[in-house]
Design a protein around this motif. Structure first.
Motif, PDB file in Angstrom:
ATOM      1  N   GLU A  68     -71.058 -92.049 -52.865  1.00 22.70           N
ATOM      2  CA  GLU A  68     -70.881 -90.629 -52.597  1.00 22.70           C
ATOM      3  C   GLU A  68     -71.989 -89.797 -53.244  1.00 22.70           C
ATOM      4  OE1 GLU A  68     -69.295 -87.106 -51.132  1.00 22.70           O
ATOM      5  OE2 GLU A  68     -69.006 -89.208 -50.571  1.00 22.70           O
ATOM      6  N   TYR A  69     -72.372 -90.145 -54.482  1.00 22.45           N
ATOM      7  CA  TYR A  69     -73.438 -89.409 -55.161  1.00 22.45           C
ATOM      8  C   TYR A  69     -74.783 -89.631 -54.480  1.00 22.45           C
ATOM      9  CZ  TYR A  69     -69.947 -88.844 -58.819  1.00 22.45           C
ATOM     10  OH  TYR A  69     -68.818 -88.533 -59.514  1.00 22.45           O
ATOM     11  N   TRP A  70     -75.027 -90.875 -54.038  1.00 23.85           N
ATOM     12  CA  TRP A  70     -76.274 -91.144 -53.305  1.00 23.85           C
ATOM     13  C   TRP A  70     -76.286 -90.414 -51.955  1.00 23.85           C
ATOM     14  CZ3 TRP A  70     -80.560 -92.388 -55.295  1.00 23.85           C
ATOM     15  CH2 TRP A  70     -80.679 -93.301 -56.336  1.00 23.85           C
ATOM     16  N   ARG A  71     -75.137 -90.321 -51.331  1.00 24.30           N
ATOM     17  CA  ARG A  71     -75.077 -89.615 -50.043  1.00 24.30           C
ATOM     18  C   ARG A  71     -75.477 -88.151 -50.208  1.00 24.30           C
ATOM     19  NH1 ARG A  71     -71.841 -86.254 -47.546  1.00 24.30           N
ATOM     20  NH2 ARG A  71     -70.319 -86.301 -49.244  1.00 24.30           N
ATOM     21  N   ILE A  72     -74.918 -87.478 -51.212  1.00 25.06           N
ATOM     22  CA  ILE A  72     -75.254 -86.069 -51.452  1.00 25.06           C
ATOM     23  C   ILE A  72     -76.731 -85.938 -51.817  1.00 25.06           C
ATOM     24  CG2 ILE A  72     -74.814 -84.107 -52.979  1.00 25.06           C
ATOM     25  CD1 ILE A  72     -71.930 -85.120 -53.209  1.00 25.06           C
ATOM     26  N   CYS A  73     -77.231 -86.884 -52.601  1.00 31.42           N
ATOM     27  CA  CYS A  73     -78.640 -86.848 -52.998  1.00 31.42           C
ATOM     28  C   CYS A  73     -79.561 -86.933 -51.777  1.00 31.42           C
ATOM     29  CB  CYS A  73     -78.901 -88.006 -53.967  1.00 31.42           C
ATOM     30  SG  CYS A  73     -80.641 -88.280 -54.378  1.00 31.42           S
ATOM     31  N   ILE A  74     -79.318 -87.924 -50.912  1.00 30.94           N
ATOM     32  CA  ILE A  74     -80.194 -88.123 -49.746  1.00 30.94           C
ATOM     33  C   ILE A  74     -80.031 -86.983 -48.742  1.00 30.94           C
ATOM     34  CG2 ILE A  74     -80.670 -89.661 -47.795  1.00 30.94           C
ATOM     35  CD1 ILE A  74     -79.784 -91.971 -49.655  1.00 30.94           C
ATOM     36  N   GLU A  75     -78.804 -86.491 -48.560  1.00 30.86           N
ATOM     37  CA  GLU A  75     -78.599 -85.360 -47.660  1.00 30.86           C
ATOM     38  C   GLU A  75     -79.372 -84.137 -48.134  1.00 30.86           C
ATOM     39  OE1 GLU A  75     -74.124 -86.259 -45.836  1.00 30.86           O
ATOM     40  OE2 GLU A  75     -74.399 -84.809 -47.468  1.00 30.86           O
ATOM     41  N   ASN A  76     -79.434 -83.922 -49.440  1.00 33.51           N
ATOM     42  CA  ASN A  76     -80.195 -82.781 -49.957  1.00 33.51           C
ATOM     43  C   ASN A  76     -81.686 -82.928 -49.681  1.00 33.51           C
ATOM     44  OD1 ASN A  76     -78.032 -81.327 -50.937  1.00 33.51           O
ATOM     45  ND2 ASN A  76     -78.095 -82.269 -52.962  1.00 33.51           N
ATOM     46  N   ILE A  77     -82.212 -84.159 -49.828  1.00 37.06           N
ATOM     47  CA  ILE A  77     -83.637 -84.378 -49.533  1.00 37.06           C
ATOM     48  C   ILE A  77     -83.911 -84.137 -48.052  1.00 37.06           C
ATOM     49  CG2 ILE A  77     -85.516 -86.059 -49.525  1.00 37.06           C
ATOM     50  CD1 ILE A  77     -84.258 -87.410 -51.919  1.00 37.06           C
ATOM     51  N   ILE A  78     -83.044 -84.684 -47.194  1.00 35.12           N
ATOM     52  CA  ILE A  78     -83.261 -84.530 -45.750  1.00 35.12           C
ATOM     53  C   ILE A  78     -83.067 -83.078 -45.321  1.00 35.12           C
ATOM     54  CG2 ILE A  78     -82.365 -85.189 -43.488  1.00 35.12           C
ATOM     55  CD1 ILE A  78     -81.846 -87.961 -44.571  1.00 35.12           C
ATOM     56  N   GLU A  79     -82.098 -82.402 -45.950  1.00 36.37           N
ATOM     57  CA  GLU A  79     -81.907 -80.986 -45.637  1.00 36.37           C
ATOM     58  C   GLU A  79     -83.142 -80.178 -46.038  1.00 36.37           C
ATOM     59  OE1 GLU A  79     -79.000 -77.248 -46.900  1.00 36.37           O
ATOM     60  OE2 GLU A  79     -78.454 -79.296 -47.447  1.00 36.37           O
ATOM     61  N   ASN A  80     -83.719 -80.520 -47.181  1.00 38.94           N
ATOM     62  CA  ASN A  80     -84.952 -79.852 -47.604  1.00 38.94           C
ATOM     63  C   ASN A  80     -86.087 -80.172 -46.642  1.00 38.94           C
ATOM     64  OD1 ASN A  80     -86.525 -78.492 -49.991  1.00 38.94           O
ATOM     65  ND2 ASN A  80     -87.679 -80.360 -49.513  1.00 38.94           N
ATOM     66  N   ALA A  81     -86.163 -81.434 -46.198  1.00 40.22           N
ATOM     67  CA  ALA A  81     -87.216 -81.820 -45.253  1.00 40.22           C
ATOM     68  C   ALA A  81     -87.053 -81.100 -43.918  1.00 40.22           C
ATOM     69  CB  ALA A  81     -87.193 -83.336 -45.050  1.00 40.22           C
ATOM     70  N   SER A  82     -85.797 -80.978 -43.434  1.00 40.09           N
ATOM     71  CA  SER A  82     -85.569 -80.323 -42.138  1.00 40.09           C
ATOM     72  C   SER A  82     -85.923 -78.837 -42.189  1.00 40.09           C
ATOM     73  CB  SER A  82     -84.097 -80.501 -41.721  1.00 40.09           C
ATOM     74  OG  SER A  82     -83.244 -79.840 -42.649  1.00 40.09           O
ATOM     75  N   ARG A  83     -85.948 -78.257 -43.406  1.00 45.28           N
ATOM     76  CA  ARG A  83     -86.288 -76.848 -43.554  1.00 45.28           C
ATOM     77  C   ARG A  83     -87.785 -76.616 -43.336  1.00 45.28           C
ATOM     78  NH1 ARG A  83     -84.502 -75.634 -48.987  1.00 45.28           N
ATOM     79  NH2 ARG A  83     -82.405 -75.913 -48.113  1.00 45.28           N
ATOM     80  N   TYR A  84     -88.613 -77.626 -43.646  1.00 42.76           N
ATOM     81  CA  TYR A  84     -90.061 -77.465 -43.567  1.00 42.76           C
ATOM     82  C   TYR A  84     -90.708 -78.308 -42.470  1.00 42.76           C
ATOM     83  CZ  TYR A  84     -89.375 -75.413 -48.195  1.00 42.76           C
ATOM     84  OH  TYR A  84     -88.934 -74.628 -49.234  1.00 42.76           O
ATOM     85  N   VAL A  85     -89.948 -79.192 -41.809  1.00 37.94           N
ATOM     86  CA  VAL A  85     -90.533 -80.126 -40.847  1.00 37.94           C
ATOM     87  C   VAL A  85     -91.047 -79.399 -39.599  1.00 37.94           C
ATOM     88  CG1 VAL A  85     -88.351 -80.553 -39.657  1.00 37.94           C
ATOM     89  CG2 VAL A  85     -90.106 -82.344 -39.718  1.00 37.94           C
ATOM     90  N   ASN A  86     -92.077 -79.998 -39.005  1.00 45.04           N
ATOM     91  CA  ASN A  86     -92.562 -79.506 -37.705  1.00 45.04           C
ATOM     92  C   ASN A  86     -91.877 -80.253 -36.568  1.00 45.04           C
ATOM     93  OD1 ASN A  86     -94.347 -77.590 -38.775  1.00 45.04           O
ATOM     94  ND2 ASN A  86     -95.914 -79.156 -39.123  1.00 45.04           N
ATOM     95  N   TYR A  87     -92.051 -81.605 -36.580  1.00 49.69           N
ATOM     96  CA  TYR A  87     -91.467 -82.388 -35.491  1.00 49.69           C
ATOM     97  C   TYR A  87     -90.762 -83.657 -35.975  1.00 49.69           C
ATOM     98  CZ  TYR A  87     -94.787 -79.481 -32.920  1.00 49.69           C
ATOM     99  OH  TYR A  87     -95.499 -78.418 -32.439  1.00 49.69           O
ATOM    100  N   THR A  88     -91.301 -84.292 -37.049  1.00 47.43           N
ATOM    101  CA  THR A  88     -90.897 -85.667 -37.366  1.00 47.43           C
ATOM    102  C   THR A  88     -90.465 -85.824 -38.822  1.00 47.43           C
ATOM    103  OG1 THR A  88     -92.503 -86.483 -35.755  1.00 47.43           O
ATOM    104  CG2 THR A  88     -91.615 -88.088 -37.318  1.00 47.43           C
TER     105      THR A  88
END
Length: 396
Positions: free
Chosen positions: A304-324
């Motif tokens: 559960e802790y790893w899930r929240i950790c990775i979701e936060n990284i991906i959420e941060n990435a989706s905020r700045y991503v262009n396409y990929t």
């Protein structure tokens, strides 16, 4: 004591011989008596006045040894004899081919010698005690001053006062003072971060609270800012959800601080977890291409802790991503890449501080939660600029 008595006899006998058997060389205080025996004349003479009775006693004491020395042509003989409850030390030495010197001393002198040695030992003891006391005084004085400075420095830290500590030493006190200075600098740094965090939290919570108050008051007054009651209530609910999410993140961050000392032995299948997160992300962001290269590996920690950790990284990435977005998973290695703009490399560690403002003005607790989770399980996290984007890397 026997050796000391024989040494006294030897020194006195040498003086007596060097002065050509002269009584002037005698030390009457030591109660030493010298006799000379002439072999050719077979005569025994005393250098001091001595009673006939004592002379006979002394003659009896050493006459046998004198004959042994003469017959065996020895240079020296040392011995002691007990007579009339008294010990007599004597030494027979050859002066030349025709003369022998016999020197004796009574055990009474040993008492005088012992008292003299005691006096010397006592003097040495007091001298050593004085030197030790002086050294201890200097040593303790050298400790008291820096220790007082350290105490005053700690008191200033406790009372939150500005203070400096200057102790130029290379011993344990110097190490302690250096550690205290580093601790003070770290405390000041943490206080600055805490103050900035409180300021940012206040600013972050102020907007949704103000909107909720304003819209609730408007609805109470039968005024609907969005044209109707439902639309206006939806704005209140939206900001309530925002507020709840921010408070939940704060509580979760504090919870991680508590859990950091209670890590168990559980492991997480990182490949299955990432596949599940990516599946949800595809549904939420169909416009973003997500590429995965996943190996079957396990990370230490709760899923559960790893899930929240990775979701936060991906959420941060989706905020700045262009396409990929690209996720690479290998043995004890996880990289999440996005093809967005590069980050500022001047202070990459600041990205993981709570409410650190990003290059687009974004701030929050997401990456701070990532950092605490990763370090809690013994991993490291880095933000790296790539040729065509940015990667967040978790590794041992």
């Amino acid at each position: 004591m026997d050796n000391e008595m024989y040494d006294v006899l030897t020194r006195s006998q040498n003086d007596f011989y060097s002065y050509d058997f002269s009584p002037d060389a005698l030390d009457s205080e030591k109660q030493i008596y010298h006799f000379t025996y002439c072999v050719s004349e077979d005569t025994l003479r005393s250098s001091q006045k001595i009673s006939a009775k004592k002379f006979q006693v002394l003659d009896y004491a050493f006459q046998d040894d004198l004959l042994k020395v003469i017959k065996k042509n020895k240079k020296k003989l040392q011995a002691k004899v007990k007579m009339n409850d008294e010990t007599i030390y004597y030494q027979i030495a050859r002066a030349d081919s025709d003369n022998y010197i016999i020197s004796i001393v009574y055990s009474e002198y040993s008492k005088t010698l012992i008292n003299s040695l005691k006096g010397q030992v006592i003097n040495i003891f007091y001298g050593a005690l004085f030197v030790i006391a002086l050294v201890l005084f200097i040593w303790v004085s050298s400790l008291i001053k820096p220790l007082k400075l350290i105490k005053n420095y700690i008191d200033d830290i406790k009372e939150d006062k500005e203070s400096t500590l200057h102790i130029d030493r290379r011993d344990e006190i110097g190490i302690v003072s250096s550690s205290l200075i580093e601790m003070k600098e770290e405390i000041d740094k943490q206080n600055e971060i805490k103050e900035e965090m409180i300021h940012n939290i206040s600013h972050d919570l102020k907007t949704p609270i103000a909107l909720i108050q304003t819209y609730a008051q408007s609805i109470k007054d039968d005024v609907y800012p969005y044209g109707d009651k439902d639309s206006s209530v939806d704005v209140i609910l939206e900001n309530t959800n925002r507020l709840e999410k921010k408070v939940r993140s704060l509580l979760y961050l504090n919870r991680l601080d508590y859990l950091s000392g209670q890590v168990g032995d559980e492991v997480c299948s990182m490949k299955e977890l990432i596949e599940h997160i990516v599946y949800q992300l595809n549904a939420m962001h169909p416009d973003i291409e997500i590429i995965t290269e996943l190996q079957d590996t396990y990370f230490k920690g709760d899923e559960e802790y790893w899930r929240i950790c990775i979701e936060n990284i991906i959420e941060n990435a989706s905020r700045y991503v262009n396409y990929t977005i690209k996720v690479i998973l290998k043995n004890q290695y996880l990289e999440i890449f996005n093809d967005g703009e590069p980050i500022d490399n001047s202070n990459p560690e600041s990205l993981f501080q709570p409410y650190e403002i990003g290059h687009k003005g974004q701030f929050g607790l997401g990456l701070s939660i990532v950092y605490k989770t990763v370090t809690m399980y013994g991993f490291k996290v880095e933000a790296l600029n790539r040729k065509d984007g940015v990667s967040f890397v978790i590794h041992k």
